[in-house]
Design a protein around this motif. Structure first.
Motif, mmCIF file in Angstrom:
data_model
loop_
_atom_site.group_PDB
_atom_site.id
_atom_site.type_symbol
_atom_site.label_atom_id
_atom_site.label_comp_id
_atom_site.label_asym_id
_atom_site.label_seq_id
_atom_site.Cartn_x
_atom_site.Cartn_y
_atom_site.Cartn_z
ATOM 1 N N ALA A 58 53.329 42.392 31.000
ATOM 2 C CA ALA A 58 52.063 42.666 30.941
ATOM 3 C C ALA A 58 51.118 41.476 31.487
ATOM 4 C CB ALA A 58 51.713 43.027 29.554
ATOM 5 N N ALA A 59 51.597 40.437 30.922
ATOM 6 C CA ALA A 59 50.848 39.218 31.408
ATOM 7 C C ALA A 59 50.709 38.845 32.805
ATOM 8 C CB ALA A 59 51.185 37.732 30.698
ATOM 9 N N ALA A 60 51.966 39.088 33.203
ATOM 10 C CA ALA A 60 52.006 38.876 34.842
ATOM 11 C C ALA A 60 51.223 39.604 35.662
ATOM 12 C CB ALA A 60 53.651 38.732 35.077
ATOM 13 N N SER A 61 51.191 40.932 35.031
ATOM 14 C CA SER A 61 50.380 41.825 35.884
ATOM 15 C C SER A 61 48.998 41.817 36.271
ATOM 16 C CB SER A 61 50.530 43.280 35.056
ATOM 17 O OG SER A 61 49.778 43.478 34.049
ATOM 18 N N LYS A 62 48.510 40.700 35.580
ATOM 19 C CA LYS A 62 47.089 40.055 35.975
ATOM 20 C C LYS A 62 46.981 39.344 36.992
ATOM 21 C CE LYS A 62 45.708 38.430 31.957
ATOM 22 N NZ LYS A 62 44.679 37.888 30.763
ATOM 23 N N TYR A 121 32.506 32.178 35.730
ATOM 24 C CA TYR A 121 33.571 33.017 35.641
ATOM 25 C C TYR A 121 34.117 33.593 34.477
ATOM 26 C CZ TYR A 121 34.783 30.447 40.013
ATOM 27 O OH TYR A 121 34.587 30.063 41.576
ATOM 28 N N GLU A 122 34.259 34.754 34.381
ATOM 29 C CA GLU A 122 34.870 35.412 33.505
ATOM 30 C C GLU A 122 35.962 36.275 33.587
ATOM 31 O OE1 GLU A 122 33.289 38.879 29.950
ATOM 32 O OE2 GLU A 122 31.980 37.907 31.313
ATOM 33 N N ILE A 123 37.064 35.919 32.740
ATOM 34 C CA ILE A 123 38.394 36.598 33.199
ATOM 35 C C ILE A 123 38.616 37.619 32.195
ATOM 36 C CG2 ILE A 123 40.979 36.374 33.301
ATOM 37 C CD1 ILE A 123 39.231 34.673 35.454
ATOM 38 N N THR A 124 38.873 38.875 32.609
ATOM 39 C CA THR A 124 39.026 40.137 31.466
ATOM 40 C C THR A 124 40.533 40.414 31.481
ATOM 41 O OG1 THR A 124 39.026 41.808 33.255
ATOM 42 C CG2 THR A 124 36.741 40.891 32.080
ATOM 43 N N ASP A 127 41.946 44.689 35.875
ATOM 44 C CA ASP A 127 40.851 45.316 37.035
ATOM 45 C C ASP A 127 40.045 46.319 36.272
ATOM 46 O OD1 ASP A 127 42.660 43.806 38.351
ATOM 47 O OD2 ASP A 127 42.994 44.950 39.917
ATOM 48 N N GLU A 128 40.700 47.445 35.680
ATOM 49 C CA GLU A 128 39.545 48.379 34.897
ATOM 50 C C GLU A 128 38.588 47.883 34.124
ATOM 51 O OE1 GLU A 128 42.969 48.304 34.878
ATOM 52 O OE2 GLU A 128 43.398 49.671 36.507
ATOM 53 N N SER A 129 39.143 47.201 33.513
ATOM 54 C CA SER A 129 38.124 46.202 32.304
ATOM 55 C C SER A 129 36.916 45.517 33.280
ATOM 56 C CB SER A 129 38.620 45.166 31.385
ATOM 57 O OG SER A 129 37.644 44.619 30.399
ATOM 58 N N ALA A 130 37.366 44.953 34.222
ATOM 59 C CA ALA A 130 36.332 44.124 35.104
ATOM 60 C C ALA A 130 35.405 44.913 35.678
ATOM 61 C CB ALA A 130 37.164 43.142 36.062
ATOM 62 N N ALA A 131 35.851 46.273 36.231
ATOM 63 C CA ALA A 131 35.219 47.114 36.954
ATOM 64 C C ALA A 131 34.131 47.766 35.990
ATOM 65 C CB ALA A 131 35.992 48.297 37.512
ATOM 66 N N LYS A 132 34.580 47.988 34.871
ATOM 67 C CA LYS A 132 33.647 48.576 33.705
ATOM 68 C C LYS A 132 32.715 47.744 33.429
ATOM 69 C CE LYS A 132 33.700 50.481 29.065
ATOM 70 N NZ LYS A 132 34.214 50.990 27.962
ATOM 71 N N VAL A 175 30.104 39.514 41.336
ATOM 72 C CA VAL A 175 31.179 40.039 42.032
ATOM 73 C C VAL A 175 32.376 40.528 41.097
ATOM 74 C CG1 VAL A 175 32.897 39.175 43.690
ATOM 75 C CG2 VAL A 175 30.578 38.461 43.669
ATOM 76 N N GLN A 176 32.976 41.656 41.365
ATOM 77 C CA GLN A 176 34.388 42.066 40.521
ATOM 78 C C GLN A 176 35.601 41.711 41.614
ATOM 79 O OE1 GLN A 176 35.633 45.910 40.508
ATOM 80 N NE2 GLN A 176 37.698 45.172 39.708
ATOM 81 N N ALA A 177 36.179 40.533 41.297
ATOM 82 C CA ALA A 177 37.361 40.297 42.315
ATOM 83 C C ALA A 177 38.689 40.618 41.193
ATOM 84 C CB ALA A 177 37.533 38.812 42.653
ATOM 85 N N SER A 178 39.397 41.830 41.417
ATOM 86 C CA SER A 178 40.498 42.067 40.426
ATOM 87 C C SER A 178 39.884 42.143 39.058
ATOM 88 C CB SER A 178 41.872 41.324 40.839
ATOM 89 O OG SER A 178 42.038 41.440 42.154
ATOM 90 N N ASN A 179 40.819 41.429 38.257
ATOM 91 C CA ASN A 179 40.478 41.282 36.925
ATOM 92 C C ASN A 179 39.364 40.275 36.502
ATOM 93 O OD1 ASN A 179 42.454 39.430 37.294
ATOM 94 N ND2 ASN A 179 42.314 39.052 35.073
#
Length: 221
Positions: A58-62, A121-124, A127-132, A175-179
């Motif tokens: 799960a962690a690697a998927s970010k 910078y903010e890391i979520t 990707d879905e959380s960042a987009a929201k 800007v949203q860039a992935s997560n």
């Protein structure tokens, strides 16, 4: 050169300590505007048997696990151009979790011209959380427009405020860039004329800084 009194809002911005106490993490979403908006040019698995490897997967998927160093995100050339007279090293604002949130500020008064630049910078978690979160933040800052070719999606807005007859124009790029979310705030004032820089100057400057910030994020992946 004669000494000029600064409006209270800008005087606070000249002190990073006061800024931190006054706005905290609102910088990551850009300052709230009380003035007129100006349109800116476009410039895993939840079921089944859990395995020992599941958390690591799960962690690697970010795409991004941590924030890059924000004070190294803008090129020296662009800092000198956008914030004349500022120390190029910048000033990082303390964070409770530097792995997930980091912000750096540059500000300077050169002659009568004042400039301020923030990069956050903010890391979520996804990707879905960042987009929201991206969607929520641009809804709070209506009147701007999309910035094509920057991250997954990007938005720019410019505002004009006036206090004690002193104008300040501020541009915010989200800007949203992935997560990850990248937020750039750039503003300026002229204390001699009491006017603010043109919308185009502030908007293009904010977008230029945002491009550097996203490149630093991608480069540190």
């Amino acid at each position: 050169m004669r000494s000029l009194p600064l409006p209270l809002a800008l005087t606070a911005r000249l002190s990073p300590v006061v800024v931190l106490a006054a706005v905290g993490w609102t910088l990551s979403s850009g300052p709230a505007s009380t003035g007129d908006h100006e349109s800116a040019p476009d410039g895993g698995d939840g079921g089944g048997t859990k395995s020992a490897s599941a958390p690591a997967t799960a962690a690697a998927s970010k795409t991004y696990a941590a924030s890059p160093a924000p004070c190294g995100s803008i090129t020296v050339k662009n800092i000198k151009s956008l914030v004349p007279g500022a120390k190029t090293a910048g000033k990082e604002i303390p964070s409770t979790d530097t792995k997930l949130r980091r912000t750096c500020s540059w500000n300077a008064l050169k002659g009568y011209d004042y400039r301020w630049l923030d990069v956050s910078y903010e890391i979520t978690d996804s990707d879905e959380s960042a987009a929201k979160t991206y969607k929520q933040r641009i809804e709070e800052k209506s009147g701007g427009g999309a910035v094509p070719g920057l991250g997954n999606q990007a938005y720019s807005v410019v505002n004009l405020t006036t206090e004690d007859k002193q104008q300040t124009r501020e541009g915010v790029v989200i800007v949203q860039a992935s997560n990850a979310l990248v937020v750039v705030t750039y503003n300026g004032s002229d204390f001699e004329s009491k006017k603010a820089p043109d919308t185009d100057v502030i908007n293009k400057g904010a977008i230029k800084a945002a491009k550097d910030a996203v490149a630093a994020l991608e480069g540190g992946q």
